[in-house]
Design a protein around this motif. Structure first.
Motif, short mmCIF file in Angstrom:
data_model
loop_
_atom_site.label_atom_id
_atom_site.label_comp_id
_atom_site.label_asym_id
_atom_site.label_seq_id
_atom_site.Cartn_x
_atom_site.Cartn_y
_atom_site.Cartn_z
N ARG B 164 8.19 63.96 84.75
CA ARG B 164 9.15 62.86 84.85
C ARG B 164 10.39 63.15 84.02
O ARG B 164 11.51 62.89 84.44
N ALA B 165 10.17 63.73 82.83
CA ALA B 165 11.31 64.03 81.96
C ALA B 165 12.21 65.09 82.59
O ALA B 165 13.39 65.17 82.26
N MET B 166 11.65 65.90 83.51
CA MET B 166 12.47 66.95 84.12
C MET B 166 13.29 66.43 85.29
O MET B 166 14.11 67.15 85.85
N MET B 167 13.07 65.18 85.69
CA MET B 167 13.75 64.64 86.87
C MET B 167 15.26 64.64 86.71
O MET B 167 15.99 64.67 87.69
N LEU B 168 15.77 64.57 85.51
CA LEU B 168 17.22 64.53 85.32
C LEU B 168 17.75 65.91 84.91
O LEU B 168 18.86 66.02 84.40
N ASP B 169 16.97 66.95 85.14
CA ASP B 169 17.37 68.33 84.85
C ASP B 169 17.90 68.54 83.44
O ASP B 169 19.01 69.05 83.27
N PRO B 170 17.14 68.17 82.42
CA PRO B 170 17.64 68.36 81.07
C PRO B 170 17.65 69.85 80.71
O PRO B 170 16.77 70.59 81.12
N LYS B 171 18.66 70.26 79.93
CA LYS B 171 18.70 71.65 79.46
C LYS B 171 17.94 71.79 78.14
O LYS B 171 17.68 72.88 77.67
N ILE B 172 17.65 70.61 77.54
CA ILE B 172 16.93 70.62 76.28
C ILE B 172 15.72 69.69 76.44
O ILE B 172 15.86 68.61 76.99
N MET B 173 14.56 70.13 75.97
CA MET B 173 13.41 69.22 75.99
C MET B 173 12.77 69.16 74.61
O MET B 173 12.53 70.20 73.99
N LEU B 174 12.52 67.94 74.17
CA LEU B 174 11.94 67.72 72.85
C LEU B 174 10.50 67.26 73.03
O LEU B 174 10.22 66.41 73.88
N PHE B 175 9.60 67.81 72.25
CA PHE B 175 8.18 67.43 72.35
C PHE B 175 7.71 66.97 70.98
O PHE B 175 7.75 67.73 70.02
N ASP B 176 7.25 65.72 70.91
CA ASP B 176 6.79 65.18 69.64
C ASP B 176 5.26 65.18 69.62
O ASP B 176 4.65 64.25 70.13
N GLU B 177 4.69 66.21 69.08
CA GLU B 177 3.23 66.37 69.05
C GLU B 177 2.60 66.03 70.41
O GLU B 177 1.75 65.14 70.51
#
Lengths: 327, 254
Positions: B164-177
């Motif tokens: 779902r987070a990739m639906m807006l084509d982000p160039k940066i992805m943050l993962f909190d644990e």
């Protein structure tokens, strides 16, 4: 030793359980008894009038004739359509207004005010919900009725519509407005609870996708609070159809059936919802005919209430199904 | 491989109502890499992560000094609502607790798109399916796209959230644990996924799991009591820690 202790412990636990069963059984039985009592009292009129009880009107005249009819030969033919429409129309209008006001106020309390202010607002709302209905009726008579008279009613109009009814400030609109203010606190409190139960992680989801606060409210919080809002509306509708005193004080006391060609003027016509009719005509209940007629009003109210809660369950089930939460 | 964004932190300090959560941190996250933030609880790593898409702005009393730059653009220069909302939509974030909304899988996938584009069923569906495939969850959910996302297991929910987070084509992805609430097998699936994702994206992950950082991180920063103690290539951090604290932490003597 161990087994004895175990057994006595078991007995100690089962006593409250059986008490709870007993009280549940009693309340279920009471509901059935209420239905049986009301319907048996209403039966003479229901049997005599048949379907025309809810498809024809004329209650205002019939109740007078019924009062003077002898108990040996009572008048048992009644038409309550005007009353049913009065109940449904006032409740629907009030529900619409109270829904808008209620959800809006709940959003402001939960999302747009700080803790101190929202605490004060909620206390006021809860207080409002506990104001006796006769007080709402009194305020309605003193403020709403004169206001409507001033804004909408004048002598020319009164003469123009004299054929249909005597126009005054006591009318359908006044009843709906008074009901709105009685229903709104219920809708507000239940919506506030529902909004607060929407988890913060859902809100974060929205913000993380660049939603504005307004969009998060519209797209995540309110859908999440849906079942609570629906519950508020059902309780509100229950109060709306059952409200007698306050409505009977401002409704005009005449079961006028709306005439489509009159348009907006129908809102300025007197009305007499079922519950208000029971109050209004209760002085005449010594007559067998009127007694049975008023109980048939009560029977119809019970049925409307039952359909309402079944209908609401069905609506919620349908919405949940659409979201894949239920098969 | 698409060149993703470079993130540069310059003298970043974070404060909550007079409470300093993070002091004077500078580091650079190179494009197309996985950068892991490690350290004990309360060391400021999650605060820093959430500062990169300005989620902390939602907390009353939060203040950030210094600057965070994405490809040279200081994201704290403009604090208008529009800019911040636009920034968040360019950066994907995955939370510790998988957070699909209580609605169908497909509606969850549409949520970000609906917010920013006019609804187009075919296009939305195609994109949702492509992203579910990339997040390696499509085969498990393809028969129940219209069913509740809450019927999925914890690991599946988390992969759904990544998709779902990739639906807006982000160039940066943050993962909190992202793996702290799910089982080891699901964790490995997500780690594989992260290695795929970095081909086109820059990834920052906060983790408590030292083994996880060893397995997937290209770079590591170690935080302790609100300060960055050491940062560098993962290999160097794990094999040649410069400080005693880090040495103790990675050998489990804490």
């Amino acid at each position: 030793m161990y087994s004895i202790q175990h057994r006595s412990q078991k007995r100690a636990e089962s006593l409250p359980k059986y008490l709870i069963y007993l009280f549940s059984a009693i309340s279920i039985a009471v509901i059935f008894l209420i239905f049986i009592f009301v319907f048996s009292k209403a039966w003479p009129v229901i049997k005599n009038s048949g379907l025309s009880l809810i498809t024809s009107s004329g209650f205002d005249r019939q109740v007078q004739e019924g009062f003077y009819s002898s108990d040996a030969e009572p008048l048992l033919h009644y038409g309550l359509l005007g009353l049913v429409s009065g109940t449904l129309v006032t409740t629907l209008i009030a529900l619409l207004f109270a829904g808008l006001i209620g959800v809006g106020a709940a959003v402001i309390i939960c999302e747009y005010s700080n803790r101190k202010i929202s605490g004060v607002l909620i206390a006021i709302v809860r207080l409002l919900a506990s104001v006796p209905s006769v007080v709402f009726g009194l305020i309605g008579i003193l403020t709403v009725v004169p206001l409507i008279e001033k804004l909408f009613v004048n002598t020319d109009m009164q003469i123009k519509y004299l054929d249909h009814f005597q126009m005054s400030g006591r009318n359908l609109l006044a009843a709906a407005i008074v009901l709105t203010f009685m229903i709104a606190p219920t809708v507000i409190s239940l919506t506030v609870d529902a909004i607060r139960s929407v988890s913060d992680i859902y809100k974060e989801t929205g913000y993380a996708f660049g939603m504005s606060k307004f969009r998060v409210i519209a797209k995540i919080i309110l859908p999440g609070a849906r079942s609570g809002i629906l519950a508020g509306l059902i309780l509100g509708a229950g109060r709306g159809i059952g409200e007698a005193i306050a409505v009977s004080m401002v409704c005009g006391g005449l079961g006028f059936l709306p005439i489509p060609s009159l348009g907006f003027i129908n809102f300025l016509a007197p009305t007499l919802p079922l519950a208000a009719a029971i109050i209004n005509k209760s002085e005449a209940i010594g007559s067998f005919s009127v007694e049975s007629a008023l109980f048939s009003c009560g029977a119809i109210l019970l049925l409307i209430g039952a359909f309402l809660s079944i209908g609401a369950k069905a609506v919620e089930k349908r919405m949940r199904k659409k979201d894949g939460l239920e098969n | 491989m698409v060149k993703a964004a470079t993130i540069t932190l310059k003298n970043v300090s974070c404060h909550y109502r007079g409470n300093t959560a993070l002091k004077n941190t500078s580091l650079e996250v190179p494009p197309n890499s996985i950068y892991a933030f490690i350290g004990p609880s309360g060391c400021g790593k999650t605060t820093l992560l959430r500062s990169i898409n300005r989620m902390n702005d939602l907390i009353p009393g939060f203040r950030l000094d210094g600057s965070i730059e994405i490809d040279g653009e200081n994201i704290y220069a403009d604090s208008s609502k529009k800019y911040v909302e636009d920034l968040r939509r360019r950066i994907g974030i995955i939370f510790q607790q998988p957070n699909p909304l209580p609605t169908s899988i497909l509606k969850n996938m549409y949520l970000p798109l609906r917010e920013h584009y006019v609804f187009d069923n075919d296009h939305f569906r195609q994109k949702a399916i492509a992203n579910l495939q990339e997040a390696a969850i499509y085969d498990e959910v393809k028969d129940r796209l219209d069913k509740s996302a809450l019927s999925l297991s914890g690991g599946q929910r988390q992969r759904l959230c990544i998709a779902r987070a990739m639906m807006l084509d982000p160039k940066i992805m943050l993962f909190d644990e992202p793996c702290s609430a799910i089982d080891p097998v699901a964790t490995l699936k997500i780690e594989d996924l992260l290695n795929d994702l970095k081909k086109d994206r820059t990834i920052i992950i906060v983790t408590h799991n030292m083994e996880q950082a060893k397995r997937i991180a290209d770079y590591v920063a170690f935080f302790y009591k609100g300060e960055m103690v050491e940062a560098g290539k993962a290999m160097d951090i794990f094999t040649r820690p410069q400080t005693e604290i880090l040495h103790n932490y990675i050998t489990g003597r804490f």
